[in-house]
Design a protein around this motif. Sequence first.
Motif, PDB file in Angstrom:
ATOM      1  N   ARG A  38     -10.209   5.202   0.573  1.00 14.65           N
ATOM      2  CA  ARG A  38      -9.551   5.143   1.883  1.00 14.65           C
ATOM      3  C   ARG A  38      -9.302   3.697   2.284  1.00 14.65           C
ATOM      4  NH1 ARG A  38     -13.254   8.866   3.738  1.00 14.65           N
ATOM      5  NH2 ARG A  38     -14.140   7.399   5.220  1.00 14.65           N
ATOM      6  N   ALA A  39     -10.297   2.843   2.057  1.00 17.20           N
ATOM      7  CA  ALA A  39     -10.155   1.419   2.413  1.00 17.20           C
ATOM      8  C   ALA A  39      -9.044   0.770   1.600  1.00 17.20           C
ATOM      9  CB  ALA A  39     -11.476   0.694   2.194  1.00 17.20           C
ATOM     10  N   ALA A  40      -8.989   1.113   0.304  1.00 15.21           N
ATOM     11  CA  ALA A  40      -7.951   0.535  -0.559  1.00 15.21           C
ATOM     12  C   ALA A  40      -6.564   0.969  -0.108  1.00 15.21           C
ATOM     13  CB  ALA A  40      -8.195   0.953  -2.011  1.00 15.21           C
ATOM     14  N   MET A  41      -6.452   2.253   0.295  1.00 12.33           N
ATOM     15  CA  MET A  41      -5.161   2.753   0.764  1.00 12.33           C
ATOM     16  C   MET A  41      -4.714   2.001   2.012  1.00 12.33           C
ATOM     17  SD  MET A  41      -5.569   6.856   0.266  1.00 12.33           S
ATOM     18  CE  MET A  41      -4.150   7.231   1.296  1.00 12.33           C
ATOM     19  N   GLN A  42      -5.664   1.762   2.929  1.00 11.60           N
ATOM     20  CA  GLN A  42      -5.335   1.049   4.159  1.00 11.60           C
ATOM     21  C   GLN A  42      -4.987  -0.402   3.863  1.00 11.60           C
ATOM     22  OE1 GLN A  42      -8.958   1.693   6.337  1.00 11.60           O
ATOM     23  NE2 GLN A  42      -8.169   3.479   7.404  1.00 11.60           N
ATOM     24  N   THR A  43      -5.769  -1.028   2.990  1.00  9.74           N
ATOM     25  CA  THR A  43      -5.606  -2.449   2.720  1.00  9.74           C
ATOM     26  C   THR A  43      -4.279  -2.753   2.054  1.00  9.74           C
ATOM     27  OG1 THR A  43      -7.990  -2.700   2.480  1.00  9.74           O
ATOM     28  CG2 THR A  43      -6.624  -4.437   1.554  1.00  9.74           C
ATOM     29  N   ASP A  44      -3.891  -1.950   1.082  1.00 12.29           N
ATOM     30  CA  ASP A  44      -2.698  -2.243   0.286  1.00 12.29           C
ATOM     31  C   ASP A  44      -1.443  -1.528   0.783  1.00 12.29           C
ATOM     32  OD1 ASP A  44      -4.184  -3.888  -1.317  1.00 12.29           O
ATOM     33  OD2 ASP A  44      -4.590  -2.365  -2.829  1.00 12.29           O
ATOM     34  N   TRP A  45      -1.503  -0.959   1.982  1.00 14.74           N
ATOM     35  CA  TRP A  45      -0.335  -0.218   2.497  1.00 14.74           C
ATOM     36  C   TRP A  45       0.871  -1.135   2.636  1.00 14.74           C
ATOM     37  CZ3 TRP A  45       2.642  -0.951   6.897  1.00 14.74           C
ATOM     38  CH2 TRP A  45       3.585   0.062   7.170  1.00 14.74           C
ATOM     39  N   VAL A  46       2.028  -0.610   2.228  1.00 15.70           N
ATOM     40  CA  VAL A  46       3.316  -1.287   2.452  1.00 15.70           C
ATOM     41  C   VAL A  46       4.291  -0.237   2.978  1.00 15.70           C
ATOM     42  CG1 VAL A  46       2.990  -3.106   0.737  1.00 15.70           C
ATOM     43  CG2 VAL A  46       4.006  -0.919   0.042  1.00 15.70           C
ATOM     44  N   PRO A  47       5.346  -0.636   3.657  1.00 16.59           N
ATOM     45  CA  PRO A  47       6.276   0.345   4.235  1.00 16.59           C
ATOM     46  C   PRO A  47       6.899   1.255   3.183  1.00 16.59           C
ATOM     47  CG  PRO A  47       6.715  -1.850   5.097  1.00 16.59           C
ATOM     48  CD  PRO A  47       5.746  -2.025   3.981  1.00 16.59           C
ATOM     49  N   HIS A  88       2.092 -10.160   3.453  1.00 15.89           N
ATOM     50  CA  HIS A  88       1.175  -9.038   3.669  1.00 15.89           C
ATOM     51  C   HIS A  88      -0.172  -9.589   4.141  1.00 15.89           C
ATOM     52  CE1 HIS A  88      -1.326  -5.539   2.657  1.00 15.89           C
ATOM     53  NE2 HIS A  88      -0.211  -4.832   2.622  1.00 15.89           N
ATOM     54  N   PRO A  89      -0.874  -8.891   5.047  1.00 13.38           N
ATOM     55  CA  PRO A  89      -2.161  -9.399   5.550  1.00 13.38           C
ATOM     56  C   PRO A  89      -3.199  -9.684   4.463  1.00 13.38           C
ATOM     57  CG  PRO A  89      -1.417  -7.569   6.895  1.00 13.38           C
ATOM     58  CD  PRO A  89      -0.473  -7.652   5.733  1.00 13.38           C
ATOM     59  N   THR A  90      -3.135  -8.953   3.342  1.00 10.10           N
ATOM     60  CA  THR A  90      -4.099  -9.185   2.261  1.00 10.10           C
ATOM     61  C   THR A  90      -3.765 -10.432   1.454  1.00 10.10           C
ATOM     62  OG1 THR A  90      -2.826  -7.886   0.675  1.00 10.10           O
ATOM     63  CG2 THR A  90      -4.476  -6.704   1.996  1.00 10.10           C
ATOM     64  N   GLY A  91      -2.508 -10.911   1.578  1.00  6.69           N
ATOM     65  CA  GLY A  91      -2.078 -12.033   0.757  1.00  6.69           C
ATOM     66  C   GLY A  91      -1.595 -11.624  -0.625  1.00  6.69           C
ATOM     67  N   LYS A  92      -1.626 -10.332  -0.931  1.00  5.25           N
ATOM     68  CA  LYS A  92      -1.211  -9.871  -2.262  1.00  5.25           C
ATOM     69  C   LYS A  92       0.307  -9.770  -2.398  1.00  5.25           C
ATOM     70  CE  LYS A  92      -5.306  -6.994  -3.147  1.00  5.25           C
ATOM     71  NZ  LYS A  92      -5.758  -5.605  -3.391  1.00  5.25           N
ATOM     72  N   PHE A  93       0.974  -9.508  -1.271  1.00  6.16           N
ATOM     73  CA  PHE A  93       2.405  -9.229  -1.326  1.00  6.16           C
ATOM     74  C   PHE A  93       3.191 -10.105  -0.356  1.00  6.16           C
ATOM     75  CE2 PHE A  93       0.071  -5.159  -1.894  1.00  6.16           C
ATOM     76  CZ  PHE A  93       0.380  -4.921  -3.230  1.00  6.16           C
ATOM     77  N   LEU A  94       4.480 -10.230  -0.656  1.00  2.00           N
ATOM     78  CA  LEU A  94       5.441 -10.846   0.259  1.00  2.00           C
ATOM     79  C   LEU A  94       6.547  -9.825   0.500  1.00  2.00           C
ATOM     80  CD1 LEU A  94       6.498 -13.415   1.756  1.00  2.00           C
ATOM     81  CD2 LEU A  94       7.731 -13.963  -0.349  1.00  2.00           C
ATOM     82  N   LEU A  95       6.874  -9.582   1.767  1.00  2.00           N
ATOM     83  CA  LEU A  95       7.943  -8.656   2.114  1.00  2.00           C
ATOM     84  C   LEU A  95       9.187  -9.445   2.499  1.00  2.00           C
ATOM     85  CD1 LEU A  95       5.284  -6.949   2.495  1.00  2.00           C
ATOM     86  CD2 LEU A  95       6.549  -5.623   4.183  1.00  2.00           C
ATOM     87  N   SER A  96      10.340  -8.958   2.081  1.00  2.00           N
ATOM     88  CA  SER A  96      11.598  -9.637   2.390  1.00  2.00           C
ATOM     89  C   SER A  96      12.626  -8.634   2.894  1.00  2.00           C
ATOM     90  CB  SER A  96      12.140 -10.368   1.162  1.00  2.00           C
ATOM     91  OG  SER A  96      12.333  -9.458   0.085  1.00  2.00           O
ATOM     92  N   ALA A  97      13.487  -9.105   3.780  1.00  3.06           N
ATOM     93  CA  ALA A  97      14.578  -8.269   4.307  1.00  3.06           C
ATOM     94  C   ALA A  97      15.895  -8.954   4.002  1.00  3.06           C
ATOM     95  CB  ALA A  97      14.417  -8.068   5.810  1.00  3.06           C
ATOM     96  N   SER A  98      16.915  -8.141   3.740  1.00  6.40           N
ATOM     97  CA  SER A  98      18.163  -8.712   3.237  1.00  6.40           C
ATOM     98  C   SER A  98      19.397  -7.998   3.778  1.00  6.40           C
ATOM     99  CB  SER A  98      18.158  -8.635   1.704  1.00  6.40           C
ATOM    100  OG  SER A  98      19.435  -8.883   1.152  1.00  6.40           O
ATOM    101  N   ASP A  99      20.521  -8.674   3.627  1.00  7.48           N
ATOM    102  CA  ASP A  99      21.808  -8.073   3.971  1.00  7.48           C
ATOM    103  C   ASP A  99      22.227  -7.003   2.962  1.00  7.48           C
ATOM    104  OD1 ASP A  99      21.958  -9.625   6.188  1.00  7.48           O
ATOM    105  OD2 ASP A  99      23.678 -10.832   5.566  1.00  7.48           O
ATOM    106  N   ASP A 100      21.402  -6.744   1.946  1.00  2.00           N
ATOM    107  CA  ASP A 100      21.699  -5.643   1.026  1.00  2.00           C
ATOM    108  C   ASP A 100      21.126  -4.315   1.537  1.00  2.00           C
ATOM    109  OD1 ASP A 100      18.974  -5.783   0.493  1.00  2.00           O
ATOM    110  OD2 ASP A 100      19.192  -6.559  -1.545  1.00  2.00           O
ATOM    111  N   TYR A 101      20.718  -4.312   2.832  1.00  6.90           N
ATOM    112  CA  TYR A 101      20.221  -3.127   3.554  1.00  6.90           C
ATOM    113  C   TYR A 101      18.784  -2.755   3.193  1.00  6.90           C
ATOM    114  CZ  TYR A 101      25.324  -2.198   4.180  1.00  6.90           C
ATOM    115  OH  TYR A 101      26.662  -2.276   4.454  1.00  6.90           O
ATOM    116  N   THR A 102      18.103  -3.582   2.394  1.00  5.46           N
ATOM    117  CA  THR A 102      16.770  -3.200   1.923  1.00  5.46           C
ATOM    118  C   THR A 102      15.663  -4.119   2.431  1.00  5.46           C
ATOM    119  OG1 THR A 102      16.746  -4.577  -0.086  1.00  5.46           O
ATOM    120  CG2 THR A 102      17.806  -2.404  -0.245  1.00  5.46           C
ATOM    121  N   ILE A 103      14.439  -3.569   2.342  1.00  6.49           N
ATOM    122  CA  ILE A 103      13.206  -4.360   2.429  1.00  6.49           C
ATOM    123  C   ILE A 103      12.581  -4.292   1.039  1.00  6.49           C
ATOM    124  CG2 ILE A 103      10.875  -4.476   3.403  1.00  6.49           C
ATOM    125  CD1 ILE A 103      12.027  -3.104   5.926  1.00  6.49           C
ATOM    126  N   ARG A 104      12.224  -5.448   0.495  1.00  5.51           N
ATOM    127  CA  ARG A 104      11.571  -5.467  -0.824  1.00  5.51           C
ATOM    128  C   ARG A 104      10.144  -5.983  -0.702  1.00  5.51           C
ATOM    129  NH1 ARG A 104      15.292  -5.283  -5.565  1.00  5.51           N
ATOM    130  NH2 ARG A 104      17.356  -4.830  -4.704  1.00  5.51           N
TER     131      ARG A 104
END
Length: 461
Positions: free
Chosen positions: A111-120, A373-389
Amino acid sequence: MSLLSDRQKEELWVFLQFVVSSCNFRARLLILPDYSHKSVLEYLHANNFTDAFNSLKSDTGLDYAPDPKSKYAGLLEKKWTSVIRLQKKIMDLENRNATLQEELSLSPAKRAAMQTDWVPRAPASYVLQGHRLPVLKVAFHPTFNLIASASEDTTVKIWDWETGEFERTLKGHTRAVNDVDFDSKGNLLVTCSSDLFIKIWDVQNEWKNTRTFPGHEHTVSCVRFMPGDQHIVSASRDRTIRIFDVATTHLVRTISGHTDWVRCVVPSDDGRLIASCSTDQTARVCDPLSGELKMEFRGHDHTIEVVVFAPIAAYAAIRESAGIPNTDRSKRPGAYIATGSRDKTIKLWDVQSGQMLRTLAGHDNWVRALVFHPTGKFLLSASDDYTIRVWELATGRCVKTVQAHSHFVTCLAWGRQTTAKSTGEGSSHTNGASDVKVDAEKIVNVVASGSVDQSIKIWLP
């Protein structure tokens, strides 16, 4: 006018026929109060069920003359629709309970891992609509479940992100509102606009506009509270960065150096550095006290739209990605930055050396927003290609692509994190291989995005 559909009327009539014909009908009727009898009589009379009306009237012994204006008229239909609504609510609650039971069956570690690594992930929990032109920025309140959105329609709107409800509209700017930011306590909101002004709004005083700064000589692109909340820093198309005193609105310092429109400016967590980026295709890091240039970063082939400082939690993953030996245990804020550009790439940089550490390529259009990302594991980006990566920092791989909006995604924000005791911003640091241990209970998992499609989307687990 009847509240029931033809099908519901038919179902109700079948039900009433069953009750009337039931052998223990009289016993049932003895249980019902008079207002129930009268409401049934009203319904039967209104729908021309004469035989059933006379039968029920005879069995109950009521001397009742139907009256369409009485309080009993339509009462049965209202009760019936209430039952249907309650039945739906019960089904929803049962489904939610089943989901919670499934989550509880997982081990605490899972459960903790699921919460920690959650991304949209699609679909978004809420789609907030109300702006009449593109949404340019979103910002979370640090303590309340509120989010502010700035738009080209000259307004700022306040929403409850937990329920998706609209709260209020702030009016005062006369042109596009380009940025919005809360102070660390959530008492003040700052906005900037193409009308050349910066405004402060008092959250605790009905969101009133209490201060206006004659900010710049051209469009004000970006504004942020400095750590400590006594100053704000802004960036403008007039090619300058300016620092103002919040209490007096006085201009404290003007920092020059960029040769074109300054698109974005952000302070480091300790306020000792500010990073900026520009249409001149460079990013710069300066000392806000002296204005001294610490480092300039060149490598993008187009306008740099966004710059962000990496949180300390991300340092180990950035070093691993760049192949840097993990011997530097420095915890000082402002060691690394990330930039996003119209050249469709994201770049990671070492602030002290100016070295480009990694290029993240994958978007098909301009990169407009970056969030760690709060954990520091990921970086989220938003773009004019309509996506979040979602990018895994340690490997530089894009691990998730979310089809976020129906038009350009202009902005992105992660909910403000609660501060863990003695460990900094929701994380503690160890000398283990991962370098970072994140307390899952401290992470606030909510992301907001805004778009040229005029909507704000709220992404929740």
